[in-house]
Design a protein around this motif. Structure first.
Motif, PDB file in Angstrom:
ATOM      1  N   ARG A 187      -9.835  23.835 -14.022  1.00 11.24           N
ATOM      2  CA  ARG A 187      -9.747  22.488 -14.379  1.00 11.24           C
ATOM      3  C   ARG A 187      -8.712  22.021 -13.472  1.00 11.24           C
ATOM      4  NH1 ARG A 187      -7.982  19.647 -19.268  1.00 11.24           N
ATOM      5  NH2 ARG A 187      -7.695  17.488 -18.340  1.00 11.24           N
ATOM      6  N   SER A 188      -7.973  22.627 -12.739  1.00 13.62           N
ATOM      7  CA  SER A 188      -7.017  22.241 -11.836  1.00 13.62           C
ATOM      8  C   SER A 188      -7.888  21.589 -10.713  1.00 13.62           C
ATOM      9  CB  SER A 188      -5.953  23.181 -11.291  1.00 13.62           C
ATOM     10  OG  SER A 188      -5.296  23.759 -12.331  1.00 13.62           O
ATOM     11  N   TYR A 189      -8.974  22.391 -10.347  1.00 16.74           N
ATOM     12  CA  TYR A 189      -9.564  22.157  -9.145  1.00 16.74           C
ATOM     13  C   TYR A 189     -10.629  20.907  -9.545  1.00 16.74           C
ATOM     14  CZ  TYR A 189      -8.112  25.717  -6.154  1.00 16.74           C
ATOM     15  OH  TYR A 189      -7.216  26.581  -5.304  1.00 16.74           O
ATOM     16  N   LEU A 190     -11.039  20.674 -10.758  1.00 17.93           N
ATOM     17  CA  LEU A 190     -12.012  19.677 -11.182  1.00 17.93           C
ATOM     18  C   LEU A 190     -11.261  18.537 -11.235  1.00 17.93           C
ATOM     19  CD1 LEU A 190     -14.345  18.569 -12.638  1.00 17.93           C
ATOM     20  CD2 LEU A 190     -13.424  19.307 -14.552  1.00 17.93           C
ATOM     21  N   GLU A 191      -9.765  18.247 -11.642  1.00 20.35           N
ATOM     22  CA  GLU A 191      -9.086  16.932 -11.595  1.00 20.35           C
ATOM     23  C   GLU A 191      -8.902  16.646 -10.142  1.00 20.35           C
ATOM     24  OE1 GLU A 191      -8.493  15.370 -13.759  1.00 20.35           O
ATOM     25  OE2 GLU A 191      -8.845  16.907 -15.629  1.00 20.35           O
ATOM     26  N   ALA A 192      -8.672  17.590  -9.099  1.00 23.00           N
ATOM     27  CA  ALA A 192      -8.303  17.169  -7.708  1.00 23.00           C
ATOM     28  C   ALA A 192      -9.552  16.861  -7.090  1.00 23.00           C
ATOM     29  CB  ALA A 192      -7.798  18.402  -7.047  1.00 23.00           C
ATOM     30  N   ILE A 193     -10.776  17.487  -7.120  1.00 20.40           N
ATOM     31  CA  ILE A 193     -11.935  17.070  -6.751  1.00 20.40           C
ATOM     32  C   ILE A 193     -12.505  15.785  -7.360  1.00 20.40           C
ATOM     33  CG2 ILE A 193     -14.598  17.587  -6.698  1.00 20.40           C
ATOM     34  CD1 ILE A 193     -13.843  20.442  -6.496  1.00 20.40           C
ATOM     35  N   ARG A 194     -12.250  15.318  -8.627  1.00 19.17           N
ATOM     36  CA  ARG A 194     -12.494  14.210  -9.112  1.00 19.17           C
ATOM     37  C   ARG A 194     -11.700  12.969  -8.573  1.00 19.17           C
ATOM     38  NH1 ARG A 194     -14.040  15.288 -15.677  1.00 19.17           N
ATOM     39  NH2 ARG A 194     -16.283  15.927 -15.112  1.00 19.17           N
ATOM     40  N   MET A 195     -10.545  13.178  -8.356  1.00 12.65           N
ATOM     41  CA  MET A 195      -9.715  12.111  -8.005  1.00 12.65           C
ATOM     42  C   MET A 195     -10.174  11.919  -6.469  1.00 12.65           C
ATOM     43  SD  MET A 195      -5.628  12.067  -7.049  1.00 12.65           S
ATOM     44  CE  MET A 195      -5.667  13.444  -5.809  1.00 12.65           C
ATOM     45  N   HIS A 196     -10.345  12.762  -5.618  1.00 13.15           N
ATOM     46  CA  HIS A 196     -10.927  12.799  -4.143  1.00 13.15           C
ATOM     47  C   HIS A 196     -12.195  11.974  -4.249  1.00 13.15           C
ATOM     48  CE1 HIS A 196      -7.191  14.184  -2.235  1.00 13.15           C
ATOM     49  NE2 HIS A 196      -7.559  15.315  -2.907  1.00 13.15           N
ATOM     50  N   CYS A 197     -13.036  12.393  -5.015  1.00 15.50           N
ATOM     51  CA  CYS A 197     -14.461  11.991  -5.247  1.00 15.50           C
ATOM     52  C   CYS A 197     -14.524  10.500  -5.660  1.00 15.50           C
ATOM     53  CB  CYS A 197     -15.316  12.596  -6.330  1.00 15.50           C
ATOM     54  SG  CYS A 197     -16.796  11.883  -6.527  1.00 15.50           S
ATOM     55  N   ALA A 198     -13.453   9.694  -6.388  1.00 14.20           N
ATOM     56  CA  ALA A 198     -13.362   8.453  -6.828  1.00 14.20           C
ATOM     57  C   ALA A 198     -12.917   7.727  -5.315  1.00 14.20           C
ATOM     58  CB  ALA A 198     -12.445   8.371  -7.775  1.00 14.20           C
ATOM     59  N   ARG A 199     -12.110   8.276  -4.770  1.00 14.67           N
ATOM     60  CA  ARG A 199     -11.683   7.835  -3.445  1.00 14.67           C
ATOM     61  C   ARG A 199     -12.600   7.731  -2.358  1.00 14.67           C
ATOM     62  NH1 ARG A 199      -6.135   6.588  -3.615  1.00 14.67           N
ATOM     63  NH2 ARG A 199      -5.914   6.817  -1.430  1.00 14.67           N
ATOM     64  N   GLY A 200     -13.626   8.668  -2.371  1.00 15.03           N
ATOM     65  CA  GLY A 200     -14.419   8.711  -1.322  1.00 15.03           C
ATOM     66  C   GLY A 200     -14.228   9.587  -0.235  1.00 15.03           C
ATOM     67  N   ASN A 201     -13.498  10.525  -0.647  1.00 12.53           N
ATOM     68  CA  ASN A 201     -12.999  11.527   0.353  1.00 12.53           C
ATOM     69  C   ASN A 201     -13.733  12.942   0.301  1.00 12.53           C
ATOM     70  OD1 ASN A 201     -10.808   9.754   1.061  1.00 12.53           O
ATOM     71  ND2 ASN A 201      -9.358  10.963  -0.616  1.00 12.53           N
ATOM     72  N   ALA A 202     -14.992  12.515   0.935  1.00 12.40           N
ATOM     73  CA  ALA A 202     -15.987  13.833   0.707  1.00 12.40           C
ATOM     74  C   ALA A 202     -15.167  15.035   1.282  1.00 12.40           C
ATOM     75  CB  ALA A 202     -17.151  13.487   1.434  1.00 12.40           C
ATOM     76  N   ASP A 203     -14.769  14.871   2.622  1.00 13.49           N
ATOM     77  CA  ASP A 203     -14.463  16.108   3.189  1.00 13.49           C
ATOM     78  C   ASP A 203     -13.233  16.891   2.481  1.00 13.49           C
ATOM     79  OD1 ASP A 203     -15.982  15.706   5.374  1.00 13.49           O
ATOM     80  OD2 ASP A 203     -14.244  14.372   6.524  1.00 13.49           O
ATOM     81  N   HIS A 235     -23.025   9.495   2.960  1.00 15.20           N
ATOM     82  CA  HIS A 235     -24.347  10.020   3.516  1.00 15.20           C
ATOM     83  C   HIS A 235     -24.412  11.341   4.345  1.00 15.20           C
ATOM     84  CE1 HIS A 235     -25.001   5.631   2.995  1.00 15.20           C
ATOM     85  NE2 HIS A 235     -23.729   5.393   3.549  1.00 15.20           N
ATOM     86  N   TYR A 236     -23.644  12.354   3.836  1.00 14.60           N
ATOM     87  CA  TYR A 236     -23.880  13.581   4.136  1.00 14.60           C
ATOM     88  C   TYR A 236     -24.972  14.321   3.284  1.00 14.60           C
ATOM     89  CZ  TYR A 236     -19.166  12.852   6.133  1.00 14.60           C
ATOM     90  OH  TYR A 236     -18.063  12.393   7.013  1.00 14.60           O
TER      91      TYR A 236
END
Length: 301
Positions: A187-203, A235-236
């Motif tokens: 759950r912790s990683y899901l929250e972190a990934i969703r936040m960066h995903c919404a900001r477009g931080n693919a890396d 576009h990766y």
């Protein structure tokens, strides 16, 4: 207490029932310092691997200081504080936040400290209301009292900051979990990934996924879907396709969201062969394509 009283009595109960009865009856007759019965010995004593013959039984229980509450904190709560904590817990469970806040103010005026689990519920209440200021204040109070939030509480705080898109405070809580020795879960990683995903931080999403796997956790389907979406936005496409192959290799069943996402990636890379393979998977999993993809499907040869 465990070594000198609990283990001997339990061992005697298991191995020599008649000896246990004799020992307890003699103890209760000769001294009032022991408050042990056959019922408590059978129900609450835990078996430990100690030799009862090498440990004396004449240990007065009044010399043993037991904790007031069964929590990890070293605090000793008063009866009044315990009653207020029960009242506060009921209000939070009933989602009566107005009454809960009034109880917290009343406890503060009387200098009463909430119990360990009550602190966690207070934090959950503040995160539901997205009250970041009170969350920070409560976390500070918990640290002053030597109380460590659990993973569920930390995840609720991460979820709040993720929804508010507050990267600075999110990272502060993320680092605080490491300092407090609280291990992150899926759950912790899901929250972190969703936040960066919404900001477009693919890396960052990809790095978090790699860190999650290296820590021994198994990413769930929503986590994989969010990372693929972030990679596609940047576009990766090759990385997104490779990650989808890893999902199939792990034998994780894709859902309608992921399959439609992969179908959209197929239209973007203009690969009819790949689109046909995704359509076949959708047919196998009984998933309907999204109406937005009908035009691209019609153009397939």
């Amino acid at each position: 207490y465990q070594r000198r009283v609990r283990a001997p009595v339990y061992t005697l109960f298991q191995n020599k029932m008649h000896l246990l009865k004799t020992t307890l009856s003699n103890t209760l007759k000769n001294s009032q310092r022991y408050h042990v019965s056959l019922f408590t010995a059978r129900r609450s004593f835990t078996p430990l691997s100690f030799n009862h013959r090498s440990v004396p039984l004449n240990i007065p229980l009044r010399r043993i200081s037991l904790p007031c509450v069964p929590y990890t904190s070293s605090l000793c709560y008063s009866t009044e504080a315990h009653e207020y904590s029960k009242k506060l817990n009921r209000a939070i469970e009933q989602h009566d936040y107005k009454k809960a806040l009034a109880t917290i103010e009343e406890m503060q005026t009387k200098s009463l400290v909430p119990e360990h689990i009550t602190y966690s519920r207070i934090l959950r209440m503040y995160t539901d209301q997205e009250d970041a200021k009170d969350v920070e204040k409560t976390l500070k109070q918990m640290k002053e009292q030597g109380i460590k939030p659990n993973i569920i509480t930390y995840n609720a705080i991460l979820h709040m900051y993720s929804r508010k898109d507050d990267v600075e405070n999110f990272n502060k809580i993320w680092n605080d979990m490491k300092e407090q020795g609280v291990l992150k879960d899926e759950r912790s990683y899901l929250e972190a990934i969703r936040m960066h995903c919404a900001r477009g931080n693919a890396d960052d999403c990809n790095n978090l996924l790699r860190e999650m796997v290296e820590s021994g956790l198994s990413p769930t389907l929503p986590i994989y879907t969010d990372v693929i979406y972030a990679l596609a936005r940047k576009h990766y496409y090759k990385d997104a396709l490779d990650l989808y192959e890893k999902i199939k290799h792990r034998k994780i069943q894709p859902d309608a969201i992921l399959l439609n996402l992969m179908l959209e990636i197929g239209t973007l890379i203009k690969d009819p062969k790949y689109m046909n393979s995704i359509l076949k998977e959708m047919w196998d999993h009984n998933v309907e394509p999204h109406p937005d993809h009908y035009e691209a499907i019609k153009n397939l040869k």
